[in-house]
Design a protein around this motif. Structure first.
Motif, PDB file in Angstrom:
ATOM      1  N   CYS A 125     -29.145  -0.733  12.140  1.00 55.54           N
ATOM      2  CA  CYS A 125     -30.368  -1.507  12.278  1.00 55.54           C
ATOM      3  C   CYS A 125     -31.474  -0.615  12.792  1.00 55.54           C
ATOM      4  CB  CYS A 125     -30.192  -2.651  13.256  1.00 55.54           C
ATOM      5  SG  CYS A 125     -28.892  -3.738  12.770  1.00 55.54           S
ATOM      6  N   ASN A 152     -38.504   2.433   8.503  1.00 58.49           N
ATOM      7  CA  ASN A 152     -39.743   1.726   8.199  1.00 58.49           C
ATOM      8  C   ASN A 152     -40.892   2.245   9.035  1.00 58.49           C
ATOM      9  OD1 ASN A 152     -39.407   0.003   6.112  1.00 58.49           O
ATOM     10  ND2 ASN A 152     -38.585  -1.653   7.364  1.00 58.49           N
ATOM     11  N   VAL A 178     -42.933  -3.151   8.617  1.00 56.59           N
ATOM     12  CA  VAL A 178     -41.832  -3.741   9.368  1.00 56.59           C
ATOM     13  C   VAL A 178     -41.547  -5.176   8.922  1.00 56.59           C
ATOM     14  CG1 VAL A 178     -42.862  -4.826  11.412  1.00 56.59           C
ATOM     15  CG2 VAL A 178     -40.816  -3.462  11.653  1.00 56.59           C
ATOM     16  N   ASP A 181     -34.921   0.291  10.898  1.00 57.93           N
ATOM     17  CA  ASP A 181     -36.174   0.010  11.562  1.00 57.93           C
ATOM     18  C   ASP A 181     -36.974   1.278  11.766  1.00 57.93           C
ATOM     19  OD1 ASP A 181     -36.985  -2.596  12.457  1.00 57.93           O
ATOM     20  OD2 ASP A 181     -37.539  -1.486  14.262  1.00 57.93           O
ATOM     21  N   ILE A 200     -35.708  -8.545  15.124  1.00 56.17           N
ATOM     22  CA  ILE A 200     -36.417  -8.327  13.851  1.00 56.17           C
ATOM     23  C   ILE A 200     -35.477  -8.519  12.680  1.00 56.17           C
ATOM     24  CG2 ILE A 200     -36.062  -5.816  14.042  1.00 56.17           C
ATOM     25  CD1 ILE A 200     -39.102  -7.336  12.364  1.00 56.17           C
TER      26      ILE A 200
END
Lengths: 597, 490
Positions: free
Chosen positions: A16, A23, A276, A20, A307
């Protein structure tokens, strides 16, 4: 099965984190790529003169190829990268809503915020230095040779250079403060899905406008501050006079430098938000067990990071609406075994989200009804225990914390309220210290803070600073409602399409619980909107980079909830009479069947 | 080179007086094929078909004779020219429509015939129940509900020059109203006994530069509302609950005049004041440009399954059709790819009819189109000529069939009492025994005309908000012996 569950925790969070980071890095890279053209435009604007256009252009060109320009450009790139990482570090998908002025003050004085402000100050100075180099002329160096009384050459302070550097620090600092006030670190998801480039292009003009206006206000405030505080003994041209500060060329250069600074930062923020919140398609199921943790049902049920849970819910809402093939995977049975694991996991998670909101609303309503003394805090602290933070996602469980803040001081004007009451965010933060206690302790009524209190009649009320507005508390209650909206959409679309697509009847078994959950939530929402101020519309702030979506989430939730129930009732019609439910819910459902809600 | 000649029998029989059948070969090319023919088609949607329909019998013969380099280069030049001319419109939309006041503009682009002196300016059936809203000349809106004794009247100081009204799907209360300067969304409680809901019941949605609003459309899922203004190059997509709007801007066209959301929710038709219209897909909000040859797209309507779009162009007397086929499900990039060119499906040129009251001339330009929710009746409002007594505005009704091939058969005319003309029409969204056409007349009268028939196929809406329950199969006995029913008001 147990082994994989045990193992996948760190692995997942790493993945993850990686996604993240990817991005964020992409957005920073784009911001850096956009920096050369922006800088070139800035150079032209700052050096252009109407009287000698050709000379100005040739000067610009020679400057752009000079070593100092390249060095300052490298510095600017460094600043952009730093801003990008600060965005990543501080962003949140659930806004922090200060229920009162004092809570806002608490946020502003929070150590984390202090670090943020300091960082922005320093970066502001660096950008301002680059601007000073770029504009050139009298701004270029900090020390100027000046002749003393005895004729010997000496170095004096060049105040033009200094005023620009301090302006950078001031704008950076105010940018950081405004970020807290306008919730600039809040990343909201759009209802209208667009490709990244189009979203970016659509917001570009707004960003430019915001930067220019915010720069104007910042420069105005800065000039006022400088007028009173800017006394330098070694200066050649003292600027702290009205005449010195009302130099139009100086004001212009201050303004375009501030605009340039804010524009590059806002652009980085915009790119970060666009990247994001990009839709991510999770596989519904995987034939390999090692990929199971990336599948939609698993990601949905995870608490961390927020998120990813949001993206999974968004993906669920989209697939339930647009993608028949992925829906069929949701309705499918496991091989072997024949269990609808996917549907069970998804529906269970959505229902628990909705039930959580219902409970929260009921508890809030009860505390308001019983004057806020009973059980409100216990609810808050209970929820708080589940919270823990990871290094990557600094404010992960505000989902759990927000209600606590709301319950904490539900009755306005109770002088024996708990000490930590008016603070919205971290009750366990270092700020909840003796210093804070002094601040939050019931104030002596003759304290200078409340000098305006004049009559005993008014004194009985709680001063404005402390009071929390119901509208804001309502906002705080629904702060994470974007998740509930997607859960409602996902469930209702899945139920609707199950009418024709669900071959094994897996949805039918859950229909009573889905209906009763939605109707229960409807009842709670209805009751909530009957509270004073809950249905009052917030004032919109038009031109700021802050996102005000969170202020209207409760209205969006109410509308989505009704539409979702109607979606189910229009699809199933009178078949719903065969569904078992309580008399109360039956009555509500009948209202929907007759189109009277 | 992939060319799939698909023979589509387009039968246009124009009553007994004008019996005219022609068959055209429509050609569907795949998008990736770079044949000469498709290339030209991409650039000018209806051009080839016009040529084909009117001058050339076989389109395939014209497809192969042009050298490729010539067609490509001329195509590029043409595209560049088109792009520049549309750019002019988008940079200066005021120039295109500058000579008009906003009232004139509303009258020009409204779906209502002679909007300015029309007593009923807008009409909307509720998508699920039997109530409807009527906007009147005095800018008030009345809501009629057979189950309720009260008739609420909606008035608001911003409610001026109402161009369109539409009820929100999957909701009992919300009514969107397109006004001169803003968009109002009323929330009218059906259980309330109040006859004058306060203006606090209305949400005001506005965006700088987005006025006057000539057209609005709710998504069938009830989540979004789109609005269009001929003075604004951007189309607004509103999230009504949070009162936030996203402008969707594209170069070319200059303003947006008419919007229509397909019943399955996948596409939105957006026409512009110039000879160009767009079809947006609603998942990622990308659009296809469709340049027209002659004029702007005046009106359009979607088949119930959203696969076919019928539209008319100003200055022409024909109805065009576009088909949109779904790609294999689950492809995330683009939801559907359409055909490459529009096909002419009906020619409504002027024709003389002998009636007991004398000869009348029917045909000509088309004001608006309406397709009933079962997809079996198409109503076409013909403008006529207000100066000439023998050229009245009239509604022509067609029987339509979409499967296995698209067919259009004349069914009859709807004409008003002497001295009145139809101004506005809409089909009832869920009439149980066939189709119910509601017509608003110049006299201020509103009439409902039922067409009783047994629906051939149960429409499958899939994602649309409409119920996918089977329609009642039993038919009342007294209708059983009736053949196709058309009511002629006279």
């Amino acid at each position: 099965e147990t082994r994989t569950t045990f193992n996948r925790g760190p692995q997942r969070s790493f993945e993850c984190m990686w996604r993240d980071m990817g991005n964020a890095v992409a957005s920073i890279a784009w911001a850096v790529l956009l920096l050369p053209p922006i800088t070139a435009v800035f150079v032209i604007i700052s050096r252009f003169s109407l009287l000698h256009p050709i000379q100005a252009v040739s000067e610009c060109l020679s400057f752009l190829t000079s070593a100092s320009a390249i060095f300052s450009f490298i510095l600017l790139c460094g600043v952009i990268i730093m801003v990008g990482f600060l965005n990543l570090e501080y962003y949140t998908v659930i806004p922090t809503i200060a229920c009162s002025k004092i809570a806002l003050l608490g946020q502003l004085l929070h150590p984390r915020q202090f670090v943020n402000s300091l960082g922005h100050c320093i970066m502001g100075i660096i950008v301002a230095w680059c601007c000073a180099i770029t504009v050139g002329g009298r701004y270029e160096t900090i020390a100027d040779p000046c002749a003393q009384g005895d004729g010997s050459p000496q170095m004096c302070l060049n105040e033009y250079h200094l005023i620009l550097l301090l302006a950078g620090a001031f704008v950076g600092f105010s940018h950081s403060l405004l970020g807290v006030i306008y919730n600039m670190n809040y990343v909201s998801f759009h209802t209208v899905q667009q490709y990244k480039y189009l979203r970016f292009k659509g917001s570009l003009s707004l960003v430019l406008k915001c930067s220019a206006t915010q720069a104007l206000y910042s420069v105005r405030n800065y000039i006022v501050v400088y007028f009173f505080l800017g006394k330098w003994s070694l200066s050649v041209h003292p600027l702290d006079s009205i005449a010195g500060l009302l130099d139009l060329s100086l004001l212009y250069h201050l303004w375009i430098s501030a605009s340039f600074l804010l524009f590059t930062w806002h652009l980085t923020l915009l790119l970060f938000r666009v990247f994001v919140t990009e839709v991510y398609s999770f596989p519904v199921q995987s034939s390999f067990t090692e990929d199971a943790h990336q599948c939609l049902p698993t990601v949905l049920t995870d608490k961390q990071p927020m998120i990813l849970k949001f993206l999974a819910l968004l993906d669920l809402a989209l697939l339930s609406q647009h993608s028949p093939s992925r829906r069929s995977e949701v309705f499918s049975l496991s091989q072997p075994g024949g269990h609808p694991h996917n549907w069970n996991a998804i529906s269970k998670e959505c229902l628990s989200l909705l039930a959580d909101l219902t409970q929260r609303l009921i508890a809030y309503h009860d505390t308001v009804a019983t004057n806020g003394r009973a059980k409100s805090l216990s609810t808050g602290s209970e929820r708080k225990t589940s919270s823990e933070s990871s290094g990557m996602f600094p404010r992960p469980t505000l989902l759990m914390k927000t209600p606590a803040s709301v319950f904490a001081r539900s009755i306005v004007g109770c002088p024996q309220s708990p000490l930590t009451a008016p603070f919205t965010p971290d009750l366990d933060s270092p700020f909840a210290s003796p210093a804070l206690r002094r601040l939050t302790a019931p104030m002596d009524q003759c304290s200078p803070w409340f000098g305006t209190v004049q009559s005993p009649h008014i004194m009985r009320r709680v001063p404005k600073l402390w009071s929390t507005s119901t509208g804001e508390k309502s906002q705080a209650l629904f702060a994470d409602s974007q998740a509930h909206i997607w859960a409602l959409e996902g469930l209702s679309y899945l139920v609707q399409s199950s009418f024709s697509e669900d071959q094994f009847g897996v949805v039918q078994t859950a229909l009573p619980s889905i209906l009763s959950c939605m109707l229960g939530l409807q009842e709670a929402v209805d009751r909530h909107f009957k509270l004073p101020h809950a249905s009052s519309k917030p004032v919109r702030s038009a031109s700021s980079m802050g996102d005000s979506t969170h202020k209207t989430l409760r209205f969006a939730l109410r509308a989505t909830l009704k539409t979702s129930i109607y979606r189910i009732t229009t699809t199933f019609g009178n078949h719903l009479n065969a569904v078992k439910m309580s008399a109360e819910h039956r009555k509500r459902l009948q209202q929907f069947l007759e189109y009277k809600e | 080179m992939q060319l799939y000649p698909v023979v589509t029998q387009i039968t246009a029989i124009w009553t007994n007086f004008l019996f005219h059948t022609f068959t055209t070969y429509s050609t569907i090319c795949t998008r990736d094929s770079n044949t000469v023919y498709c290339h030209i088609n991409l650039l000018s949607c209806s051009y080839i078909y016009q040529l084909m329909s009117f001058y050339i019998n076989s389109p395939l013969s014209c497809a192969v004779v042009v050298p490729k380099w010539l067609s490509v280069s001329s195509g590029c030049t043409l595209a560049l020219l088109r792009w520049f001319s549309s750019f002019h419109g988008s940079l200066f939309p005021h120039l295109t429509v500058s000579c008009m006041s906003s009232e004139d503009m509303l009258a020009e682009f409204s779906q209502v015939l002679n909007w300015s002196d029309c007593v009923v300016r807008a009409f909307a059936w509720h998508p699920h129940t039997d109530k409807f809203a009527v906007a009147l000349l005095d800018d008030s809106i009345k809501i009629y509900n057979p189950k309720s004794a009260t008739t609420p009247t909606l008035k608001h100081r911003l409610q001026r020059s109402v161009a369109a009204v539409q009820w929100k799907p999957l909701c009992a209360t919300a009514l969107a109203v397109a006004c001169q300067n803003c968009l109002l969304v009323w929330h009218v409680d059906p259980c309330s006994l109040s006859t004058r809901p306060s203006s606090g019941c209305a949400q005001v949605l506005s965006h700088p530069g987005h006025s006057p609003i000539t057209s609005i459309a709710w998504s069938p899922s009830g989540s979004l509302l789109v609005s269009a203004s001929p003075m604004d190059t951007a189309m607004m997509v509103w999230d009504v609950a949070s009162e936030s709007g996203v402008p969707l801007q594209r170069v070319g066209g200059g303003g947006v005049t008419f919007l229509s959301w397909s019943p399955d929710g996948s596409h939105v038709l957006a026409s512009t004041p110039s000879a160009l219209f767009r079809v947006w897909e609603t998942r990622m909000w990308t659009c296809e440009r469709w340049p027209c040859v002659k004029g702007r797209c005046q009106s359009g309507c979607w088949s119930p399954d959203g696969s076919r779009l019928l539209f008319t162009v100003q200055g022409e007397t024909v109805i065009y059709a576009l088909t949109f086929t779904d790609t294999p499900a689950g492809v995330p990039t683009c939801t559907s790819k359409g055909s490459q060119a529009a096909a002419v499906v009906a020619d409504l040129s002027e024709t003389t009819f002998n009636t007991p009251d004398g000869d009348i001339i029917v045909g000509g330009e088309i004001q608006s189109l309406a397709w009933d929710p079962t997809g079996e009746r198409l109503a076409v409002l013909l403008k006529g000529d207000p100066q000439a007594a023998d050229r009245p505005a009239i509604i022509a009704v067609f029987k339509t069939r979409t499967n296995p091939i698209f067919e259009l058969l004349p069914c009859g005319f709807v004409q008003g009492e002497p001295g009145t003309e139809p101004r506005l029409m809409q089909f009832h969204p869920n009439f149980q025994h066939g189709a119910l056409l509601t017509v608003c007349w110049s006299s201020g009268r509103i009439t409902h005309m039922p067409f009783y028939f047994l629906s051939a196929g149960v429409p499958h809406f899939g994602l649309s908000g409409s119920p996918s329950l089977p329609r009642p199969q039993e038919r009342p006995a007294d209708f059983a012996k009736q053949s196709l029913f058309t009511e002629l008001m006279s």
